[in-house]
Design a protein around this motif. Structure first.
Motif, PDB file in Angstrom:
ATOM      1  N   PRO A   1      42.919  38.957  39.637  1.00 12.87           N
ATOM      2  CA  PRO A   1      41.758  38.976  38.746  1.00 12.87           C
ATOM      3  C   PRO A   1      42.115  39.367  37.329  1.00 12.87           C
ATOM      4  O   PRO A   1      43.224  39.828  37.052  1.00 12.87           O
ATOM      5  N   ALA A   2      41.155  39.191  36.429  1.00 13.90           N
ATOM      6  CA  ALA A   2      41.204  39.760  35.087  1.00 13.90           C
ATOM      7  C   ALA A   2      40.133  40.835  35.016  1.00 13.90           C
ATOM      8  O   ALA A   2      39.088  40.724  35.657  1.00 13.90           O
ATOM      9  N   VAL A   3      40.400  41.889  34.242  1.00  8.26           N
ATOM     10  CA  VAL A   3      39.447  42.993  34.099  1.00  8.26           C
ATOM     11  C   VAL A   3      39.237  43.236  32.617  1.00  8.26           C
ATOM     12  O   VAL A   3      40.162  43.633  31.912  1.00  8.26           O
TER      13      VAL A   3
ATOM     14  N   VAL B   1      35.167  42.554  36.406  1.00  7.37           N
ATOM     15  CA  VAL B   1      36.297  41.928  37.085  1.00  7.37           C
ATOM     16  C   VAL B   1      35.973  40.452  37.282  1.00  7.37           C
ATOM     17  O   VAL B   1      34.942  40.108  37.871  1.00  7.37           O
ATOM     18  N   TYR B   2      36.854  39.576  36.809  1.00  7.71           N
ATOM     19  CA  TYR B   2      36.685  38.136  36.961  1.00  7.71           C
ATOM     20  C   TYR B   2      37.729  37.646  37.966  1.00  7.71           C
ATOM     21  O   TYR B   2      38.922  37.883  37.786  1.00  7.71           O
TER      22      TYR B   2
ATOM     23  N   TYR C   1      33.750  34.486  40.569  1.00  6.34           N
ATOM     24  CA  TYR C   1      32.909  35.670  40.534  1.00  6.34           C
ATOM     25  C   TYR C   1      33.166  36.530  39.300  1.00  6.34           C
ATOM     26  O   TYR C   1      34.317  36.702  38.869  1.00  6.34           O
ATOM     27  N   ALA C   2      32.078  37.089  38.767  1.00  5.78           N
ATOM     28  CA  ALA C   2      32.143  38.187  37.816  1.00  5.78           C
ATOM     29  C   ALA C   2      31.539  39.394  38.517  1.00  5.78           C
ATOM     30  O   ALA C   2      30.365  39.364  38.920  1.00  5.78           O
TER      31      ALA C   2
ATOM     32  N   ILE D   1      34.952  34.925  26.132  1.00  6.56           N
ATOM     33  CA  ILE D   1      35.015  33.663  26.866  1.00  6.56           C
ATOM     34  C   ILE D   1      35.989  33.791  28.026  1.00  6.56           C
ATOM     35  O   ILE D   1      37.071  34.364  27.878  1.00  6.56           O
ATOM     36  N   VAL D   2      35.596  33.250  29.187  1.00  3.61           N
ATOM     37  CA  VAL D   2      36.454  33.218  30.375  1.00  3.61           C
ATOM     38  C   VAL D   2      36.978  31.804  30.547  1.00  3.61           C
ATOM     39  O   VAL D   2      36.202  30.837  30.533  1.00  3.61           O
TER      40      VAL D   2
END
Length: 379
Positions: free
Chosen positions: A76-78, A83-84, A92-93, A119-120
């Protein structure tokens, strides 16, 4: 599962981190983990983490676990308390402290996300690169690649999104509009999906089955290639060299591509902290530390816990990985086991593409087969 009892303390910290000023896209906001390998250089070294270290990591405990995410190989990215994470069939976010869902969007086997300037960015296996509003999940743009097949995880730097398709072509897109800025003239043979592109000193580096390839990040003009490297699943950019793994660890001069040194032991996932390059290899259970400048093998420890060939994470002298001990934290200097969670044994990664643990704002996140697991310190 009830959220972790210490969420109020952590919420205060994460909120403060979210309010910090991002100096440039090369660095995350304090404590955040914005893309697959932490930064555009792929170091997997969260230099802004201030809570977890060799002393405090021993007090980690389960904070929350979200199941039913579906198969998803990437970490994930945080960012800004969110958390994405890619799952299937949804992306999910999640609230970073409680694990509660904030929003979801359809996800066709998406890669690890990258988050920058609200932006994701997600690459999908159907050959699309998507951009969503980080707060709401609203679609901003979606761009298809010529090959129409699966992609590496995106890397965002300097207002550009860099990515590679599995036909080997490299691309750069405008991060705000999605306009294609350039595409590599030649195929890089088969691409490798364990590592995202890395960016340093005006160049972007890609890896493939044939070796390492360097392009001008602005124009896409080829700078150099090293086609004698073999299969290179990991890339990390340091001050002067770009490091990769094939049969062993190697270092190439960033400017010229000249091979500067080659390690003499099998190689696995890489992480870079100052002058130390960490390499983990599964079959022989190695944890190795190289001098990043000379390639001198500083230390090799036989690891009785069978650390797998997953991406290591290095934060404040702690090396995190996944192995037979579950989710593991080692002293980076001695390879001594500091902490582990047996829960990880029941939640192994779901793919051969190693996701690796993520450390952000005093919490540890791990993407399991069908779940995302979060750990935090006791109050």
């Amino acid at each position: 599962m009830e959220p972790f009892s210490g969420k109020a303390t952590l919420r205060t910290f994460v909120t403060a981190a979210a309010m910090s000023v991002i100096a440039c896209q090369a660095h995350a906001a304090k404590g955040d983990w914005p893309m697959m390998n932490y930064d555009a250089q792929g170091t997997r070294n969260n230099r802004h983490e201030t809570i977890l270290n060799t002393k405090t990591v021993k007090s980690l405990q389960l904070a929350w676990q979200v199941n039913g995410l579906g198969s998803g190989p990437y970490s994930p990215a945080v960012v800004d308390g969110v958390v994405y994470v890619s799952g299937f069939p949804l992306f999910y976010a999640l609230d970073a402290i409680t694990g509660k869902t904030i929003w979801t969007v359809a996800n066709e086997y998406g890669t690890a996300p990258a988050v920058a300037n609200g932006i994701v960015y997600i690459a999908r296996s159907d050959g699309h690169l998507d951009a969503f509003d980080a707060a709401s999940g609203t679609a901003i743009w979606s761009m298809g690649l010529d090959s129409g097949v699966s992609l590496t995880s995106p890397t965002v730097f300097g207002g550009r999104v860099f990515i590679q398709d599995n036909q080997g072509f490299a691309y750069a897109f405008n991060a705000r509009t999605g306009n294609r800025l350039w595409k590599s003239d030649a195929k890089l043979y088969s691409s490798v999906f364990e590592s995202a592109p890395v960016v340093a000193k005006g160049a972007v580096y890609f890896t493939s089955a044939s070796g390492i390839h360097a392009y001008d990040a602005r124009t896409g003009a080829e700078i150099w290639e090293d086609e004698n490297s073999g299969w290179n699943p990991w890339l990390v950019a340091g001050k002067h060299y770009v490091y990769s793994t094939a049969a062993s660890v190697q270092a190439n001069d960033m400017a010229t591509g000249q091979k500067m040194w080659v390690g003499k032991i099998p190689s696995g996932g890489l992480a870079l902290a100052k002058n130390d390059l960490f390499d983990q290899y599964d079959t022989a259970y190695f944890i190795s530390r190289f001098d990043s400048g000379s390639g001198q093998l500083t230390e090799t420890e036989t690891n009785p816990y069978s650390v797998m060939e997953y991406a290591p994470t290095i934060v404040n002298g702690v090396l995190y990985s996944f192995g037979s001990c579950g989710i593991c934290a080692f002293d980076a200097k001695t390879a001594k086991l500091l902490w582990s969670s047996s829960l990880g044994k029941r939640q192994p990664p779901s793919s051969t593409e190693p996701p690796g643990p993520v450390v952000a704002n005093g919490m540890l996140y791990f993407r399991g087969t069908d779940s995302l697991i979060a750990y935090a310190l006791k109050n």
